[in-house]
Enzyme design. Structure first.
Site, PDB file in Angstrom:
ATOM      1  CG  ASN A 131      -1.880   1.107   1.462  1.00 29.49           C
ATOM      2  OD1 ASN A 131      -2.593   1.611   0.626  1.00 29.49           O
ATOM      3  ND2 ASN A 131      -1.846   1.926   2.588  1.00 29.49           N
TER       4      ASN A 131
ATOM      5  CG  ASP B  75      -3.203   3.697   6.676  1.00 26.43           C
ATOM      6  OD1 ASP B  75      -3.312   2.919   5.599  1.00 26.43           O
ATOM      7  OD2 ASP B  75      -4.001   4.450   7.249  1.00 26.43           O
TER       8      ASP B  75
HETATM    9  C1  GAR Z   1      -2.895   8.966  -2.463  1.00 24.22           C
HETATM   10  O1  GAR Z   1      -2.358  10.032  -2.024  1.00 24.22           O
HETATM   11  C2  GAR Z   1      -2.700   7.804  -1.785  1.00 24.22           C
HETATM   12  O2  GAR Z   1      -1.582   7.851  -1.235  1.00 24.22           O
HETATM   13  C3  GAR Z   1      -3.650   7.693  -0.786  1.00 24.22           C
HETATM   14  O3  GAR Z   1      -5.002   7.920  -1.609  1.00 24.22           O
HETATM   15  C4  GAR Z   1      -4.336   8.873  -2.698  1.00 24.22           C
HETATM   16  C5  GAR Z   1      -4.779   8.029  -4.020  1.00 24.22           C
HETATM   17  O4  GAR Z   1      -4.673   9.035  -5.015  1.00 24.22           O
HETATM   18  N1  GAR Z   1      -4.008   6.557  -0.190  1.00 24.22           N
HETATM   19  C6  GAR Z   1      -4.460   6.865   1.247  1.00 24.22           C
HETATM   20  O5  GAR Z   1      -4.871   7.411   1.844  1.00 24.22           O
HETATM   21  C7  GAR Z   1      -4.504   5.278   1.846  1.00 24.22           C
HETATM   22  N2  GAR Z   1      -4.610   5.193   3.219  1.00 24.22           N
HETATM   23  P1  GAR Z   1      -4.685   8.286  -6.445  1.00 24.22           P
HETATM   24  O6  GAR Z   1      -5.953   7.612  -6.623  1.00 24.22           O
HETATM   25  O7  GAR Z   1      -4.550   9.408  -7.488  1.00 24.22           O
HETATM   26  O8  GAR Z   1      -3.564   7.395  -6.632  1.00 24.22           O
END
Ligand code: GAR
Length: 214
Positions: free
Chosen positions: A108, A146
């Protein structure tokens, strides 16, 4: 090598795009067998379709419980016999059964310098805490949300007057750099989870996580 990669998304899929681009460029050995979204409207589905990658939607709102949703997700994922399952902005808490099934091959990306700021609103929390740096982490997924072992990070400075949106944008640019590298290393067999600790080329990364700094 043509290992099978399954990518789970919930939204924009910009990290998915970074991985698609790295596979296309031959930087990652393996192929993306499927992109699965729990949200039918996720833009990442279009990104996948645009390059001919198989997509699936398993809408969590159609299931009575987290357990039943995860069971269906497992069934679908297993059709693609993945060597690696990637959570790329997949915004669902996973059941212990799901996490255990893919132990050691489930990774992740999270927008914080873990162990700081697990959960949501990480950018706002970093600003409010007065942190001078913030960033993103790639980690193996364990049953703790996480909370699994981190094996790569990127940091950016927090600037005076930063808004959560501006900071998120700068972190995201770094996410797009480290996530493909992390996937590349995994598919090369360079990164492995051994007894709960990530190793790079056979050397434990405990206390020594590779970090891209800006
Ligand atoms: C990213 O910033 C990722 O790190 C976060 O969601 C976003 C997805 O962006 N993930 C989390 O917060 C997981 N806990 P994307 O769809 O443009 O890749």
């Amino acid at each position: 090598m043509s290992g099978s990669i399954v990518i789970l998304i919930s939204g924009s899929g910009s990290n998915l795009q970074a991985i698609i681009d790295a596979v296309d460029a031959g930087e990652i050995t393996g192929h993306i067998s499927a992109v699965i979204s729990n949200r039918p409207e996720a833009f990442g589905l279009e990104r996948a379709k645009n390059v001919g990658i198989h997509t699936e939607v398993i809408d969590h709102t159609g299931y009575k419980s987290r357990e039943i949703f995860d069971l269906n997700l497992i069934r679908k994922i297993d059709e693609f016999e993945p060597d690696l399952v990637i959570l790329a902005g997949f915004m669902r808490i996973l059941t212990p059964d799901f996490v255990r099934r893919y132990s050691g091959k489930l990774i992740n990306i999270h927008p914080s310098l873990l162990p700081k700021y697990q959960g949501l609103h990480t950018h706002k929390r970093a600003i409010e805490a007065g942190d001078s740096e913030h960033g993103a982490s790639v980690h193996f997924v364990t049953e703790e949300l996480d909370g699994g072992p981190v094996f790569m990070q990127a940091s950016v400075p927090v600037l005076s007057g930063d808004t959560p949106e501006a900071l998120a944008q700068r972190v995201l640019i770094q996410e797009h750099k480290i996530f493909p590298i992390a996937v590349k290393w995994f598919m090369q067999g360079r990164v492995q989870l051994q007894n709960g600790t990530p190793h790079l080329d056979g050397v434990s990364l405990e206390g020594n996580i590779p970090r891209l700094t800006l």
